[in-house]
Design an enzyme around this catalytic site. Structure first.
Site, PDB file in Angstrom:
ATOM      1  N   ARG A 182       0.860  -1.188   0.000  1.00 45.92           N
ATOM      2  CA  ARG A 182       0.000   0.000   0.000  1.00 45.92           C
ATOM      3  C   ARG A 182       0.893   1.235   0.000  1.00 45.92           C
ATOM      4  O   ARG A 182       2.103   1.145   0.137  1.00 45.92           O
ATOM      5  CB  ARG A 182      -0.929  -0.023   1.213  1.00 45.92           C
ATOM      6  CG  ARG A 182      -0.167  -0.434   2.456  1.00 45.92           C
ATOM      7  CD  ARG A 182      -0.491   0.293   3.691  1.00 45.92           C
ATOM      8  NE  ARG A 182      -0.426   1.718   3.578  1.00 45.92           N
ATOM      9  CZ  ARG A 182       0.696   2.445   3.703  1.00 45.92           C
ATOM     10  NH1 ARG A 182       1.882   1.881   3.888  1.00 45.92           N
ATOM     11  NH2 ARG A 182       0.640   3.762   3.610  1.00 45.92           N
ATOM     12  N   ASP A 185      -1.842  10.691  -2.547  1.00 41.69           N
ATOM     13  CA  ASP A 185      -2.140   9.597  -3.481  1.00 41.69           C
ATOM     14  C   ASP A 185      -2.367  10.090  -4.900  1.00 41.69           C
ATOM     15  O   ASP A 185      -2.194   9.337  -5.870  1.00 41.69           O
ATOM     16  CB  ASP A 185      -3.358   8.813  -3.002  1.00 41.69           C
ATOM     17  CG  ASP A 185      -2.954   7.896  -1.867  1.00 41.69           C
ATOM     18  OD1 ASP A 185      -2.831   8.394  -0.732  1.00 41.69           O
ATOM     19  OD2 ASP A 185      -2.707   6.710  -2.121  1.00 41.69           O
ATOM     20  N   ASN A 217      -5.306  12.422  -0.130  1.00 38.58           N
ATOM     21  CA  ASN A 217      -4.526  11.556   0.760  1.00 38.58           C
ATOM     22  C   ASN A 217      -5.505  10.856   1.698  1.00 38.58           C
ATOM     23  O   ASN A 217      -6.724  11.085   1.637  1.00 38.58           O
ATOM     24  CB  ASN A 217      -3.488  12.384   1.540  1.00 38.58           C
ATOM     25  CG  ASN A 217      -2.451  11.509   2.232  1.00 38.58           C
ATOM     26  OD1 ASN A 217      -1.872  10.614   1.611  1.00 38.58           O
ATOM     27  ND2 ASN A 217      -2.210  11.731   3.502  1.00 38.58           N
TER      28      ASN A 217
HETATM   29  O1  MRU Z   1      -4.774   3.241   1.935  1.00 38.83           O
HETATM   30  P1  MRU Z   1      -3.303   3.437   1.910  1.00 38.83           P
HETATM   31  O2  MRU Z   1      -2.611   2.911   3.125  1.00 38.83           O
HETATM   32  O3  MRU Z   1      -2.687   2.943   0.621  1.00 38.83           O
HETATM   33  O4  MRU Z   1      -3.126   5.021   1.924  1.00 38.83           O
HETATM   34  C1  MRU Z   1      -1.834   5.542   1.819  1.00 38.83           C
HETATM   35  C2  MRU Z   1      -1.747   7.003   1.996  1.00 38.83           C
HETATM   36  O5  MRU Z   1      -2.737   7.682   2.156  1.00 38.83           O
HETATM   37  C3  MRU Z   1      -0.377   7.618   1.910  1.00 38.83           C
HETATM   38  O6  MRU Z   1      -0.309   8.769   2.688  1.00 38.83           O
HETATM   39  C4  MRU Z   1      -0.072   7.987   0.446  1.00 38.83           C
HETATM   40  O7  MRU Z   1      -0.234   6.882  -0.397  1.00 38.83           O
HETATM   41  C5  MRU Z   1       1.269   8.523   0.276  1.00 38.83           C
HETATM   42  S1  MRU Z   1       2.476   7.260   0.418  1.00 38.83           S
HETATM   43  C6  MRU Z   1       4.018   7.830   0.141  1.00 38.83           C
END
Ligand code: MRU
Length: 361
Positions: free
Chosen positions: A60, A251, A261
């Protein structure tokens, strides 16, 4: 999905993931759903396993999802490496479409798949064994570039942080979310390495607790002081003067700098604004989606109700309750003091500055 007991795979460059072997090899992922209790790898030998690993958040974080998907393309083409160009191309399109359906918000996923498809298109004349090797090399390049971008963001962003003070982060934007040291955490780690006395405050990040399980784990491994707080405590910590800056990852960032994000980031940005605390975002160029003018257009993932009602195996809400489990939110550019990229700082955050900085080499 089969698991290996080796823990963090020996000798691979990233703790998050790595490719084992040549074109007939496989992908190893650290299963992040088990952290911090267990460090165990998953072996992915099929695209279904990669899809599932992305979907269930074994891997993730936007950049790491992109790298995993690039390797997923190689896995998906192994069986047709000796086939005709037509069959190879048809399978490539099918594999990319399938992997793209794993999660909707992190644009790095689509960016990596587009890049793999573009490379395949450019190499149409290659003999069959070389085609797959070319794609594997591209996936490995995506991984290496991600590591370099993390290091560069650390250098660019470290100067933003105070010489001493509290820095709040939300979710996990660390090494586990990338192939390197992270985005937001890379900035924090670089500041700490430069001698700044940074104390990290990590929001636990409901409902899947990436802050509690992953960010604190990474900070503790690197001896960076960290305090875990409930999401709802962030405003009070700011009011008490414990937080001097906020840094998060992203994201997907629209062309005007609006940044998606993990859910809760928008609230943190508003709290930071109310307390006069700078709110920074750190993200590589692969997280920008210049095809979207505004953050309103970013697709936002909705996840299963059970993540909220039965988190980690325990029922915490009545049977049949209505649930909204929106996984991401969008922070408008006006609340972001600066965006740290591997190409430099975007400040002020607006469409012109985004374009100017992203155009740099
Ligand atoms: O649902 P996730 O754990 O994939 O969400 C991740 C995030 O929100 C992070 O802050 C984002 O991907 C940036 S990672 C460098």
């Amino acid at each position: 999905m089969s698991a290996t007991d080796g823990g963090l795979a020996d000798a691979r460059a990233s703790m998050t993931l790595g490719w084992v072997g040549g074109t007939d090899g496989h992908l190893l992922l650290l299963d992040q759903t088990l952290l911090p209790v267990e460090e165990r790898d998953i072996e992915c030998r099929t695209i279904e396993q990669v899809w599932e690993a992305i979907r269930r958040l074994s891997v993730r974080g936007a950049p790491a999802i992109g790298v995993a998907a690039a390797y997923g393309v190689v896995l998906g083409l192994q069986a047709v490496s000796g086939s005709s160009q037509g069959e190879f191309n048809a399978r490539l399109a099918e594999v990319c479409e399938y992997l793209a359906s794993s999660r909707p918000t992190a644009v790095n996923l689509f960016w990596a798949l587009d890049r793999m498809q573009r490379v395949a298109g450019e190499e149409i004349g290659l003999a069959s064994p070389d085609r797959l090797q070319r794609l594997l090399s591209e996936a490995q390049l995506i991984e290496r570039e991600d590591r370099d971008m993390c290091a560069a963001m650390g250098q660019v962003g470290a100067e933003l942080l105070p010489d001493a003070g509290g820095v709040l982060t939300h979710c996990n934007a660390g090494g586990l979310a990338t192939a390197g040291d992270g985005t937001a955490l890379s900035v924090i780690f670089a500041a700490a390495a430069a001698g700044k006395q940074i104390h990290v405050y990590s929001d636990e990040t409901r409902p899947l607790l990436q802050g509690a399980r992953l960010t604190t784990w990474e900070c503790m491994k690197r001896d960076v002081p960290v305090t875990l707080i409930c999401d709802s405590a962030a405003g009070w910590m700011m009011k008490q003067g414990r937080i001097q800056a906020v840094v998060t990852g992203a994201d997907r960032i629209a062309a005007n700098g609006d940044a998606a994000n993990k859910i809760g980031t928008y609230s943190v940005a508003l709290l930071a604004k109310a307390h006069g605390i700078p709110f920074y975002v750190a993200a590589p160029s692969s997280t920008f989606d210049m095809s979207l003018a505004l953050g309103d257009d970013i697709p936002i993932e909705e996840r299963e109700a059970e993540e909220v009602t039965h988190g980690f195996g325990r029922q915490t809400a009545p049977d049949g309750v209505d649930v909204n489990n929106t996984a991401f939110d969008v922070t408008p550019a006006e609340y972001i003091e600066a965006i740290v990229t591997e190409r430099g700082l975007i400040r002020p955050v607006n469409a012109d500055e985004v374009q100017k900085v992203l155009q740099r080499d």
